[in-house]
Design a protein around this motif. Structure first.
Motif, PDB file in Angstrom:
ATOM      1  N   ASP A 115      51.986  40.113  40.556  1.00 13.77           N
ATOM      2  CA  ASP A 115      50.875  41.064  40.523  1.00 13.77           C
ATOM      3  C   ASP A 115      51.383  42.485  40.282  1.00 13.77           C
ATOM      4  O   ASP A 115      50.753  43.272  39.571  1.00 13.77           O
ATOM      5  CB  ASP A 115      50.078  41.003  41.827  1.00 13.77           C
ATOM      6  CG  ASP A 115      49.284  39.715  41.954  1.00 13.77           C
ATOM      7  OD1 ASP A 115      49.175  38.981  40.948  1.00 13.77           O
ATOM      8  OD2 ASP A 115      48.788  39.431  43.060  1.00 13.77           O
ATOM      9  N   THR A 160      40.017  50.324  38.192  1.00 12.64           N
ATOM     10  CA  THR A 160      39.952  49.116  39.014  1.00 12.64           C
ATOM     11  C   THR A 160      41.360  48.691  39.393  1.00 12.64           C
ATOM     12  O   THR A 160      42.209  48.468  38.525  1.00 12.64           O
ATOM     13  CB  THR A 160      39.256  47.974  38.250  1.00 12.64           C
ATOM     14  OG1 THR A 160      37.947  48.407  37.862  1.00 12.64           O
ATOM     15  CG2 THR A 160      39.143  46.735  39.119  1.00 12.64           C
ATOM     16  N   GLU A 169      43.449  43.471  43.961  1.00 11.20           N
ATOM     17  CA  GLU A 169      43.015  43.248  45.348  1.00 11.20           C
ATOM     18  C   GLU A 169      44.151  43.461  46.336  1.00 11.20           C
ATOM     19  O   GLU A 169      43.932  43.897  47.463  1.00 11.20           O
ATOM     20  CB  GLU A 169      42.447  41.828  45.490  1.00 11.20           C
ATOM     21  CG  GLU A 169      41.127  41.625  44.760  1.00 11.20           C
ATOM     22  CD  GLU A 169      40.574  40.227  44.958  1.00 11.20           C
ATOM     23  OE1 GLU A 169      41.205  39.437  45.708  1.00 11.20           O
ATOM     24  OE2 GLU A 169      39.527  39.908  44.368  1.00 11.20           O
ATOM     25  N   ASP A 170      45.365  43.132  45.914  1.00  6.81           N
ATOM     26  CA  ASP A 170      46.505  43.272  46.831  1.00  6.81           C
ATOM     27  C   ASP A 170      47.283  44.564  46.565  1.00  6.81           C
ATOM     28  O   ASP A 170      48.504  44.597  46.689  1.00  6.81           O
ATOM     29  CB  ASP A 170      47.429  42.057  46.728  1.00  6.81           C
ATOM     30  CG  ASP A 170      47.935  41.821  45.305  1.00  6.81           C
ATOM     31  OD1 ASP A 170      47.437  42.476  44.374  1.00  6.81           O
ATOM     32  OD2 ASP A 170      48.846  40.967  45.135  1.00  6.81           O
TER      33      ASP A 170
END
Length: 723
Positions: free
Chosen positions: A331, A453, A456-457
Motif C-alpha cells: 500500500d 483521497t 484507508e491505512d
C-alpha cells in the motif's frame, strides 16, 4: 541436371564468391590497419622528440609556434588513432561475416526495370571490390523490409527518395554455418516460420541472441518505426519484445546518421543486473556498439547522492516472505508512487518556496540594497520549470550585481562568501529532512494532502515510513519520491542530451517513475515495453499505457500489442495460461512438446531424489540451461542446501553470482525476462502459492521454459494446481 541441383550449384558458387570477396577485403583492411598502427607509432615518436624540444622553449620567443606545432602533432595523432579504431571495427565485422555472410534473398523486379534483381540480406552490408555496388544488403536497409513484410507478388518499401514499388518473384532463406551452405528453401509465403521453429527447437544460451533471420511482420513494424516519439509495446511472455526493442536500437543507430545518433545517445533501463548481462551480447552481434544500460536503483543513487538504496529484489523479498507487513508495504508503494502523491510533492515544493525559504533585508554600509520582499517576489516569479537551486543561483547573481553596482564593479572574495552563506541560511535544502517532515508531522501531511483521497491505512503508512526514514538507508517505496524531490530542488542534467531511451518491464513502474523519466530525458524518444500479466506486487490493465502516454506527453505515440508467444511449447503455454488474471488473448506458435508435470511428495528424501533425477534427465537431453525456480530467496537458499552436496548447482540470489548457464536456483522475481531450456518450479505448496498475487508468480515462473516444465511440491499442493 535437375533444377534443384542447378540452383544449389549456383548458390554454392555465389557463397564461394562472397567469402572470397570478404577475405580479399579483410586482407586489405588488415594491411591498411598495420600501416595505420605504424603511422601512429611513428607520429608518437616524432611528437615526443618535438615536444621535448618545444617544452624546452616554452618560455622563449618561439613559444607560440612550438605550442602550435605540438597541437598539430596531437590532432594528427588523434586522427590516425580514430582511423585505426574504425579499421579494427571493420576487421571484426568482416571476420564475423565469413561464418555466415547472409541469411535471405529476395528477387525484386522494380517497376521501371525489365529484369529481376537479386537482393541478398545479411546482418551487415558488403560492397563489391569497386565499393560501388552492394553485394549484401544490411537487414536494416529499406529494401530488406520487403523480406519481412511481404509475400510473393506486389510489394513496396519506403526509401529516402520516397516509396519504391515492384514485385517479389522469389523469397529464399539460407542456413549457412562456418562458411558452408547447409540448406536453403523457397516459399510462396514468408519463410521465417520454418527457421523460427528450428531456432526455437534448439537450446538456449546464457545470453540473448539476435533474431534477424526470424523477425515477424508485426515485429518489423516496431523495429522500423521512425515516426513516433513514444513507441509502447504490450507483449505477452515469450513474444520477443525485449529482443525486438534491442533490434530497434540497432535499427535506430543504423538510420541515425542524419541525427548523429550513436551508442552514447541511447540508454536502456533494465530491470536488474542479471538482465543487463543477459542482453549484453545482442547489439555487438548485430555489429553495433553496446548502448549504455542502467537499473533504476543506479539512477536514484546518482540523483540523490546516496549509495544505500534498497534494491527491487529485496523489496519484493520483503513482500513475499513477510505476511504481517506485506500489505502495508504494498500500500505504501502504491500510494507514494501514484499521481496523487506526486501532487502532494508538488505542493511540498510550492510550500517550500512560499513559506519555508525566508529572506532577510540585505545591507551594505548601513544602507538596504535589496529588501526580503523583493527577493521573495523574484524567487516566486521565476520559470516554474526551473529547479529551486537554479532559482537561488539566479538570485545570488542578482545580489552580487547589486553589490558590484554600488562598488563600481568590484566584488571582494569575502563578499561572495557572505552572499553564499546568506543564501544557504535562508534556504536550507536538505532533501531527506524535507521528506521526513511530511511523515513525522501528521498535521503538515494532511495540509499538503487536502482534497486528495488517501488510503484507508494511511496512518500505518505514515508510521511505517517514519520508522524507515530513521535508518541510514533509502527504502524502495521512498526512492522515487526522494528522487522527484531532489530533481525539483537541485535539478538533474546528467541525461538531458539522451536521444533514445528503452524502458523494459514497464509494468513494474508507477506513475511517479514515469514523471521522473519525463524530467530525466526531456529530449528523448522512448520505447516502452511491458506485460500487464507479469506484475508482482500490484495488478495492471491496458489503461496503464494510456496513463504512460498522458504523463510523458509526447506528440506522436503508438501502442503495439504482441499476443503471440514464441518461447514456450503449446503445452507449456496452455498450462501457464490458467494463472492469468486478465482475459488476454495469447496465441501459440504451435510448437509441440511434453506436457508439464506436477509431482507431490510427503518425504524430503523422495522430493530431493525426484528433482535430482529430473535434472540428470534434462542434462542427458543436452539442455544447457536448467532453471530451478523458487518463490523467494529464502526458499532458494533452503533448496540449495538440500541439493548442493548431491549435484553441481549454482545459486543466483542477487548477491553478485549472476551466471545463468548450467543448472542453477533462482528466485522467481529475478527470472523475469530470462528463458531456460528446462524449468523446475520446486516449491508449489499451499504455504507458498495461495494468494491472488501468487498466481502472477506462477505465470512468470512457468513461462520461462522453452522445452520442459516440471513442478514439485513437498507436503500439500497449492490450491491453484489442485485441479
Amino acid at each position: 541436371m535437375k533444377k534443384e541441383q542447378v540452383e544449389l550449384s549456383k548458390e554454392q558458387e555465389r557463397l564461394k564468391e562472397t567469402i572470397a570477396l570478404i577475405e580479399r577485403q579483410l586482407e586489405k583492411a588488415q594491411n591498411r590497419n598495420d600501416e595505420l598502427k605504424a603511422d601512429v607509432i611513428a607520429t608518437r615518436k616524432e611528437m615526443r622528440e618535438n615536444s621535448e624540444h618545444a617544452i624546452g622553449n616554452l618560455w622563449g620567443s618561439e613559444a607560440f609556434e612550438a605550442l602550435a606545432e605540438l597541437s598539430q602533432f596531437t590532432n594528427e595523432l588523434n586522427d590516425k588513432i580514430t582511423d585505426s579504431e574504425e579499421m579494427e571495427a571493420k576487421i571484426v565485422r568482416l571476420q564475423k561475416m565469413i561464418a555466415s555472410p547472409y541469411f535471405a534473398r529476395i528477387d525484386f523486379k522494380f517497376d521501371d526495370d525489365e529484369s529481376n534483381e537479386s537482393i541478398y540480406i545479411g546482418r551487415t552490408a558488403l560492397k563489391n571490390d569497386t565499393g560501388v555496388d552492394r553485394y549484401i544488403y544490411d537487414w536494416r536497409s529499406p529494401i530488406a523490409s520487403v523480406f519481412y513484410r511481404f509475400m510473393m507478388g506486389r510489394a513496396f518499401y519506403e526509401a529516402p527518395v520516397g516509396r519504391i514499388a515492384g514485385e517479389v518473384t522469389l523469397k529464399r532463406q539460407y542456413e549457412i554455418k562456418n562458411s558452408n551452405l547447409e540448406y536453403f528453401f523457397d516459399a510462396d509465403v514468408q519463410v521465417v516460420d520454418e527457421f523460427l521453429r528450428k531456432a526455437l527447437s534448439q537450446n538456449t544460451s546464457p545470453q540473448m541472441k539476435s533474431i534477424v533471420e526470424t523477425i515477424q511482420k508485426e515485429q518489423d513494424v516496431v523495429i522500423r518505426d521512425m515516426d513516433n516519439e513514444l513507441m509502447m509495446v504490450q507483449g505477452v511472455a515469450g513474444s520477443g519484445k525485449t529482443s525486438i526493442a534491442l533490434h530497434r536500437v540497432a535499427y535506430l543507430m543504423y538510420q541515425g546518421l542524419s541525427e548523429n545518433l550513436n551508442a552514447e545517445d541511447i540508454l536502456i533501463i533494465s530491470p536488474n543486473s542479471i538482465f543487463e548481462q543477459y542482453i549484453a551480447n545482442v547489439l555487438p552481434e548485430l555489429g553495433e556498439e553496446n548502448a549504455n544500460s542502467i537499473i533504476w536503483e543506479e539512477i536514484v543513487s546518482q540523483v540523490i547522492n546516496k549509495k544505500h538504496i534498497q534494491s527491487r529484489e529485496l523489496f519484493l523479498e520483503s513482500i513475499i516472505v513477510n505476511d504481517s507487513h506485506s500489505q502495508v508495504i504494498k500500500d505504501s508503494m502504491k500510494f507514494k508512487n501514484s499521481r496523487s502523491f506526486s501532487l502532494i510533492l508538488k505542493r511540498v515544493i510550492d510550500d517550500l518556496l512560499k513559506n519555508q525559504i525566508e529572506f532577510e533585508d540585505i545591507y551594505n554600509n548601513g544602507v538596504c540594497i535589496v529588501s526580503c520582499d523583493i527577493l521573495k517576489k523574484k524567487l516566486l516569479s521565476g520559470n516554474p520549470d526551473m529547479s529551486i537551486k537554479t532559482k537561488l543561483s539566479v538570485l545570488e547573481e542578482y545580489i552580487l550585481e547589486l553589490i558590484a553596482d554600488i562598488q563600481n564593479g568590484r566584488i571582494r572574495k569575502s563578499e561572495r562568501m557572505m552572499v553564499k552563506e546568506y543564501m544557504a541560511r535562508c534556504a536550507p535544502l536538505n532533501i531527506k529532512a524535507i521528506y521526513q517532515k511530511l511523515f513525522n508531522n501528521k498535521d503538515y501531511f494532511l495540509a499538503m494532502a487536502g482534497g486528495i483521497t488517501l488510503p484507508e491505512d494511511i496512518d500505518k503508512i505514515l508510521k511505517y515510513t517514519a520508522e524507515n526514514l530513521v535508518m541510514n538507508r533509502i527504502y524502495y517505496d521512498d526512492a522515487a519520491a526522494l528522487t522527484y524531490l531532489a530533481m525539483a530542488i537541485n535539478g538533474e542534467t546528467t541525461y538531458q542530451d539522451i536521444k533514445q531511451v528503452v524502458i523494459d518491464e514497464a509494468q513494474d513502474y508507477y506513475s511517479l517513475h514515469f514523471e521522473i523519466f519525463k524530467m530525466l530525458f526531456p529530449r528523448a524518444k522512448l520505447t516502452v515495453l511491458g506485460d500487464i500479466n507479469q506484475t508482482l506486487e500490484k495488478t495492471e490493465s491496458m489503461s496503464m499505457y494510456q496513463q504512460i502516454k498522458e504523463i510523458l506527453g509526447k506528440k506522436a505515440s503508438n501502442l503495439v500489442v504482441m499476443d503471440k508467444s514464441f518461447r514456450c511449447t503449446s503445452e507449456i503455454l496452455k498450462f501457464s495460461s490458467k494463472f492469468l488474471h486478465n482475459q488476454v488473448k495469447i496465441e501459440s506458435f504451435n510448437r509441440n512438446g511434453e506436457t508439464p508435470t506436477v509431482s507431490v511428495f510427503k518425504e524430503q528424501k523422495d522430493f530431493k531424489k525426484a528433482i535430482i533425477d529430473k535434472i540428470k534427465e534434462c542434462q542427458a537431453l543436452g539442455y544447457e540451461s536448467i532453471g530451478l525456480i523458487c518463490k523467494s530467496r529464502n526458499n532458494a537458499l533452503v533448496l540449495f542446501d538440500i541439493l548442493k552436496e548431491a549435484i553441481t548447482i549454482q545459486l543466483v540470489d542477487g548477491t553478485g553470482n549472476e551466471v545463468t548457464q548450467g543448472t542453477f536456483i533462482i528466485p522467481v522475481y529475478m527470472s523475469k525476462g530470462l528463458e531456460f531450456d528446462a524449468v523446475l518450479i520446486c516449491d508449489v505448496d499451499d504455504k507458498n502459492y495461495y494468494r491472488k498475487t501468487d498466481k502472477s508468480l506462477l505465470y512468470i515462473a512457468t513461462t520461462r521454459a522453452l522445452h520442459q516444465l516440471n513442478l514439485f511440491c513437498l507436503d500439500n499442493l497449492s490450491p491453484f494446481l489442485q485441479e
